[in-house]
Design a protein around this motif. Structure first.
Motif, short mmCIF file in Angstrom:
data_model
loop_
_atom_site.label_atom_id
_atom_site.label_comp_id
_atom_site.label_asym_id
_atom_site.label_seq_id
_atom_site.Cartn_x
_atom_site.Cartn_y
_atom_site.Cartn_z
N LEU A 107 34.08 53.20 34.36
CA LEU A 107 35.32 53.98 34.42
C LEU A 107 35.28 55.18 33.48
N GLU A 108 34.68 54.99 32.31
CA GLU A 108 34.58 56.09 31.34
C GLU A 108 33.62 57.18 31.81
N ILE A 109 32.47 56.76 32.34
CA ILE A 109 31.46 57.72 32.78
C ILE A 109 31.90 58.46 34.04
N ASN A 110 32.58 57.73 34.93
CA ASN A 110 33.00 58.32 36.21
C ASN A 110 34.50 58.60 36.22
N SER A 111 34.95 59.27 35.18
CA SER A 111 36.39 59.53 35.03
C SER A 111 36.95 60.43 36.14
N ASP A 112 36.07 61.18 36.81
CA ASP A 112 36.53 62.06 37.88
C ASP A 112 36.56 61.35 39.24
N THR A 113 36.10 60.09 39.26
CA THR A 113 36.11 59.31 40.51
C THR A 113 37.42 58.54 40.60
N ASN A 114 38.03 58.57 41.77
CA ASN A 114 39.29 57.87 41.97
C ASN A 114 39.04 56.38 42.19
N VAL A 115 39.45 55.57 41.22
CA VAL A 115 39.34 54.11 41.35
C VAL A 115 40.74 53.56 41.53
N ASP A 116 40.96 52.86 42.63
CA ASP A 116 42.30 52.36 42.93
C ASP A 116 42.56 50.96 42.39
N THR B 180 40.52 40.51 28.56
CA THR B 180 40.28 41.72 27.75
C THR B 180 40.10 42.93 28.65
N LEU B 181 39.37 42.74 29.75
CA LEU B 181 39.13 43.84 30.68
C LEU B 181 40.45 44.37 31.23
N ASN B 182 41.32 43.48 31.68
CA ASN B 182 42.62 43.90 32.20
C ASN B 182 43.41 44.68 31.16
N LYS B 183 43.41 44.18 29.92
CA LYS B 183 44.14 44.84 28.83
C LYS B 183 43.62 46.25 28.59
N MET B 184 42.29 46.39 28.57
CA MET B 184 41.69 47.70 28.32
C MET B 184 41.94 48.67 29.46
N ILE B 185 41.88 48.17 30.68
CA ILE B 185 42.15 49.04 31.84
C ILE B 185 43.58 49.57 31.77
N PRO C 279 45.69 53.52 33.12
CA PRO C 279 46.91 52.89 33.65
C PRO C 279 47.14 53.07 35.14
N ALA C 280 46.50 54.04 35.74
CA ALA C 280 46.70 54.27 37.19
C ALA C 280 45.92 53.26 38.02
N VAL C 281 44.96 52.59 37.41
CA VAL C 281 44.12 51.63 38.14
C VAL C 281 44.84 50.28 38.26
N LYS C 282 44.95 49.77 39.47
CA LYS C 282 45.55 48.47 39.71
C LYS C 282 44.57 47.37 39.32
N THR C 283 45.09 46.21 38.92
CA THR C 283 44.20 45.09 38.58
C THR C 283 44.65 43.82 39.29
N LEU C 284 43.67 43.10 39.83
CA LEU C 284 43.93 41.81 40.47
C LEU C 284 43.01 40.78 39.83
N ILE C 285 43.60 39.75 39.22
CA ILE C 285 42.83 38.67 38.63
C ILE C 285 42.54 37.64 39.71
N GLU D 38 46.73 44.07 49.64
CA GLU D 38 47.64 44.94 50.39
C GLU D 38 49.00 45.07 49.69
N THR D 39 49.50 43.95 49.19
CA THR D 39 50.80 43.96 48.49
C THR D 39 50.75 44.84 47.26
N ILE D 40 49.68 44.74 46.50
CA ILE D 40 49.53 45.56 45.29
C ILE D 40 49.46 47.04 45.63
N PHE D 41 48.72 47.36 46.69
CA PHE D 41 48.63 48.76 47.09
C PHE D 41 49.95 49.29 47.66
N SER D 42 50.83 48.39 48.06
CA SER D 42 52.15 48.83 48.55
C SER D 42 53.11 49.11 47.38
N GLY D 43 52.64 48.84 46.16
CA GLY D 43 53.45 49.13 44.98
C GLY D 43 54.11 47.93 44.35
N GLU D 44 53.83 46.74 44.88
CA GLU D 44 54.42 45.52 44.33
C GLU D 44 53.35 44.68 43.65
#
Length: 215
Positions: free
Chosen positions: A45-54, A69-74, A79-85, A121-127
């Motif tokens: 994510l740091e190296i490819n900061s210009d790449t859109n990661v959803d 820890t990964l979720n916390k750091m992301i 903050p724009a990157v969604k996370t699913l555990i 799909e639910t997460i990408f819908s904003g929920e």
């Protein structure tokens, strides 16, 4: 058709390959990168900061950097990157940590394929999306926390539980606190009942949890 860029972190190759196969069936999902631990995800994510990661889909138990820890750091750095555990763990402590750090979803590894796709799909819908068993474990943890907050130990009870947790005998505790052995035994029984534990090991675990002693 809108497409989404995904990253997956899991140190079990067979499960990772299965996850990739499921997600690639949907043409909307593009797997950008996979890794065996959280460190590699953060570096990407740091190296490819210009790449859109959803979205980052991550396991919890991984070497070097776990999913919590990964979720916390992301959430702190990207903050724009969604996370699913996606984890085999269904205990309240882990679930509470990722929810407190704003994870967008949490499902178990034994979930059906349909639930995984619904979560994404639910997460990408904003929920947010949490499986029923995860929500249940989280609520039980919240209830347990509230019960613990309501338990008030006296200073003397704290003194006794500290010494018990440090493996002092009843006689040693009595001498250190200038009490009789009978009084120390009474405190021990009261603490076991008050904290709803079964034995001295339970008292020690509670003392560690509350920070009365260091692990």
């Amino acid at each position: 058709m809108k497409t989404y860029n995904l990253i997956i972190a899991d140190d079990h190759k067979m499960f990772l390959d299965g996850l990739i196969s499921i997600l690639q069936e949907d043409k909307r999902y593009n797997i950008l990168f996979t890794a065996k631990n959280g460190n590699n995800i953060i570096k990407y994510l740091e190296i490819n900061s210009d790449t859109n990661v959803d979205m980052v889909i991550t396991d919890i138990s991984m070497p070097e950097m776990d999913g919590i820890t990964l979720n916390k750091m992301i959430k702190e750095k990207f903050p724009a990157v969604k996370t699913l555990i996606l984890s085999m763990h269904n205990d309240g402590d882990r679930i509470q940590k990722v929810i407190e750090n704003d994870a967008d979803g949490y499902i178990l590894k034994n979930a059906e394929k349909s639930e995984l796709l619904k979560a994404v799909e639910t997460i990408f819908s904003g929920e947010k999306f949490f499986s029923e068993s995860v929500k249940s474990a989280y609520m039980n943890k919240i209830i347990s926390n509230k019960k613990e907050e309501q338990i008030k130990l006296t200073e003397r009870e704290i003194d006794v539980i500290k010494l018990i947790a440090q493996e002092h005998t009843t006689q040693e505790i009595a001498e250190k606190l200038f009490l009789s052995k009978h009084t120390v035994e009474s405190y021990r029984k009261t603490l076991i009942a008050k904290l709803n534990v079964r034995n001295l090991a339970g008292l020690t675990k509670y003392a560690l949890k509350m920070g009365y002693i260091k692990n």
